[in-house]
Motif scaffolding. Structure first.
Motif, PDB file in Angstrom:
ATOM      1  N   THR A   1       0.367-111.405  29.277  1.00  0.00           N
ATOM      2  CA  THR A   1       1.062-112.239  30.268  1.00  0.00           C
ATOM      3  C   THR A   1       2.513-111.841  30.519  1.00  0.00           C
ATOM      4  N   PHE A   2       2.913-110.626  30.221  1.00  0.00           N
ATOM      5  CA  PHE A   2       4.340-110.318  30.270  1.00  0.00           C
ATOM      6  C   PHE A   2       4.707-109.117  31.143  1.00  0.00           C
ATOM      7  N   THR A   3       3.867-108.739  32.089  1.00  0.00           N
ATOM      8  CA  THR A   3       4.279-107.690  33.019  1.00  0.00           C
ATOM      9  C   THR A   3       5.098-108.299  34.153  1.00  0.00           C
ATOM     10  N   LEU A   4       5.957-107.480  34.758  1.00  0.00           N
ATOM     11  CA  LEU A   4       6.682-107.919  35.944  1.00  0.00           C
ATOM     12  C   LEU A   4       5.831-107.738  37.201  1.00  0.00           C
ATOM     13  N   HIS A   5       5.155-106.597  37.293  1.00  0.00           N
ATOM     14  CA  HIS A   5       4.255-106.336  38.419  1.00  0.00           C
ATOM     15  C   HIS A   5       3.178-105.373  37.929  1.00  0.00           C
ATOM     16  N   GLY A   6       2.062-105.940  37.460  1.00  0.00           N
ATOM     17  CA  GLY A   6       0.965-105.126  36.959  1.00  0.00           C
ATOM     18  C   GLY A   6       0.213-104.455  38.090  1.00  0.00           C
ATOM     19  N   GLU A   7      -0.221-103.222  37.851  1.00  0.00           N
ATOM     20  CA  GLU A   7      -0.912-102.421  38.872  1.00  0.00           C
ATOM     21  C   GLU A   7      -1.798-101.382  38.191  1.00  0.00           C
ATOM     22  N   GLY A   8      -2.615-100.708  38.987  1.00  0.00           N
ATOM     23  CA  GLY A   8      -3.271 -99.478  38.578  1.00  0.00           C
ATOM     24  C   GLY A   8      -4.230 -99.593  37.411  1.00  0.00           C
ATOM     25  N   THR A   9      -5.061-100.629  37.377  1.00  0.00           N
ATOM     26  CA  THR A   9      -6.013-100.798  36.280  1.00  0.00           C
ATOM     27  C   THR A   9      -7.085 -99.712  36.304  1.00  0.00           C
ATOM     28  N   VAL A  10      -7.422 -99.176  35.131  1.00  0.00           N
ATOM     29  CA  VAL A  10      -8.535 -98.226  35.019  1.00  0.00           C
ATOM     30  C   VAL A  10      -9.048 -98.251  33.585  1.00  0.00           C
ATOM     31  N   TRP A  11     -10.385 -98.207  33.437  1.00  0.00           N
ATOM     32  CA  TRP A  11     -10.973 -98.138  32.103  1.00  0.00           C
ATOM     33  C   TRP A  11     -10.903 -96.687  31.628  1.00  0.00           C
ATOM     34  N   ASP A  12     -10.205 -96.484  30.531  1.00  0.00           N
ATOM     35  CA  ASP A  12      -9.972 -95.154  29.956  1.00  0.00           C
ATOM     36  C   ASP A  12     -11.074 -94.883  28.938  1.00  0.00           C
ATOM     37  N   THR A  13     -12.209 -94.390  29.415  1.00  0.00           N
ATOM     38  CA  THR A  13     -13.407 -94.248  28.584  1.00  0.00           C
ATOM     39  C   THR A  13     -13.194 -93.392  27.339  1.00  0.00           C
ATOM     40  N   PRO A  14     -12.565 -92.224  27.418  1.00  0.00           N
ATOM     41  CA  PRO A  14     -12.437 -91.401  26.208  1.00  0.00           C
ATOM     42  C   PRO A  14     -11.648 -92.070  25.091  1.00  0.00           C
ATOM     43  N   ARG A  15     -10.754 -92.995  25.473  1.00  0.00           N
ATOM     44  CA  ARG A  15      -9.911 -93.649  24.475  1.00  0.00           C
ATOM     45  C   ARG A  15     -10.265 -95.127  24.287  1.00  0.00           C
ATOM     46  N   ASP A  16     -11.362 -95.563  24.930  1.00  0.00           N
ATOM     47  CA  ASP A  16     -11.916 -96.904  24.740  1.00  0.00           C
ATOM     48  C   ASP A  16     -10.855 -97.987  24.916  1.00  0.00           C
ATOM     49  N   ARG A  17     -10.242 -98.020  26.099  1.00  0.00           N
ATOM     50  CA  ARG A  17      -9.173 -98.976  26.366  1.00  0.00           C
ATOM     51  C   ARG A  17      -9.006 -99.157  27.864  1.00  0.00           C
ATOM     52  N   LEU A  18      -8.309-100.213  28.242  1.00  0.00           N
ATOM     53  CA  LEU A  18      -7.939-100.443  29.629  1.00  0.00           C
ATOM     54  C   LEU A  18      -6.467-100.088  29.761  1.00  0.00           C
ATOM     55  N   VAL A  19      -6.129 -99.214  30.695  1.00  0.00           N
ATOM     56  CA  VAL A  19      -4.727 -98.903  30.934  1.00  0.00           C
ATOM     57  C   VAL A  19      -4.321 -99.436  32.299  1.00  0.00           C
TER      58      VAL A  19
END
Length: 324
Positions: free
Chosen positions: A50-68
């Motif tokens: 809940t602490f971004t100023l302006h979140g953008e550019g979501t993508v599931w980073d499959t090789p690293r098993d995370r959402l960036v």
């Protein structure tokens, strides 16, 4: 004198733990029975951060098993992990906005500050790979997606060179705002179509359609008025060589404008708008709506186990579980 690394900031922004919920969340609006098989009307958002100023550019980073995703004004690329922790993946970015996972497993980024497309392993320093078109600097690349053949497609509006909190104020070198196709195999860059202000873009599952949002309306928020009120998603047919044809309107949103969006394996378009996520079938029929607690800017599918929809909505990173 050697650097005192004990003074360097840490990477952890949220410790592992359970997500939060939104107080007073109403419900998912299901307008078509097809959506009821995918998304329960009783589903709720998980609040992941809940602490971004302006979140953008979501993508599931499959090789690293995370959402960036990007926090554009804070100049950070962030990462959410399935155990609930959030870390800074890349600090001191050049106002990264859109992100995508390349065919080679590297991340691809849109940078407002350096006005380029860059490439990174998601933890190290991004290296620019596209900076100019026809000898002139790009405007401010906004969103990027990867075609089945590995080509990078990206939008290049002027938002990032109008707002000092998302880049810097400079005059554009180019006299057009366009969608481009970059082939990493031979380094060729092609200008595919022009728009008022191209924003999000995504392919249909079979690669035969390209959707692009055009959001000149948002200039009114930046410069206090604009003569064009474009707030729509357009769709093109895509030939085998990438050539676009049969440009046509796909949808317009009633509130705000469609910023970033994602297309699922059914060909449904899940788009942001001023009031939440709107879901459309390939024929343009509106299937349903998910309200969000703040204006969303981008979304992506992914996650371990059951698929989730992740949404960056101003200060929030949200996710909601899908049934299929």
């Amino acid at each position: 004198m050697s650097e005192d690394r004990t003074l360097s900031p840490g990477r952890m922004l949220r410790r592992p733990g359970r997500p939060g919920k939104i107080d007073g969340f109403t419900c998912v609006e299901v307008h078509d029975p097809r959506l009821a098989a995918v998304l329960s009307p009783d589903a709720e958002w998980d609040v992941l951060y809940t602490f971004t100023l302006h979140g953008e550019g979501t993508v599931w980073d499959t090789p690293r098993d995370r959402l960036v995703w990007s926090d554009v004004p804070n100049r950070r690329l962030l990462a959410w992990y399935p155990d609930g922790r959030v870390e800074v993946a890349i600090d001191n970015t050049q106002f990264m906005n859109g992100n995508a996972l390349g065919a080679d497993g590297y991340l691809v980024h849109c940078e407002h500050g350096r006005r380029c497309i860059s490439r990174s392993d998601g933890d190290g320093r991004p290296e620019p790979i596209i900076t100019h078109y026809d000898g002139k600097r790009l405007n401010s690349p906004n969103d990027v997606t990867v075609a089945a053949d590995g080509a990078l497609w990206f939008t290049d509006p002027i938002f990032g060179i109008l707002m000092p909190n998302q880049g810097s104020i400079v005059d554009p070198d180019l006299d057009h705002r366009s969608v481009y196709r970059f082939d990493p195999r031979d380094g060729s860059l092609r200008r595919m179509a022009d728009f008022e202000q191209p924003n999000g873009l995504f392919f249909s599952p079979d690669g035969r359609r390209l959707y692009v949002s055009d959001t000149a309306r948002s200039l009114g928020e930046i410069i206090g008025g604009h003569e064009r009120d474009t707030h729509e998603i357009l769709v093109f047919d895509v030939a085998a060589d990438g050539t676009l044809s049969n440009r046509r309107l796909f949808c317009r949103t009633d509130h705000g404008y469609p910023d970033g969006f994602a297309v699922d394996e059914r060909g449904w378009v899940w788009t942001t708008a001023g009031d939440g996520i709107h879901i459309y079938a390939p024929d343009g029929v509106r299937l349903g709506f998910i309200p969000t607690p703040a204006t969303p800017s981008n979304c992506a599918f992914g996650g371990p186990g059951p698929q989730r929809l992740f949404v960056a909505a101003t200060s929030y990173l949200l996710s909601i579980k899908l049934m299929t």
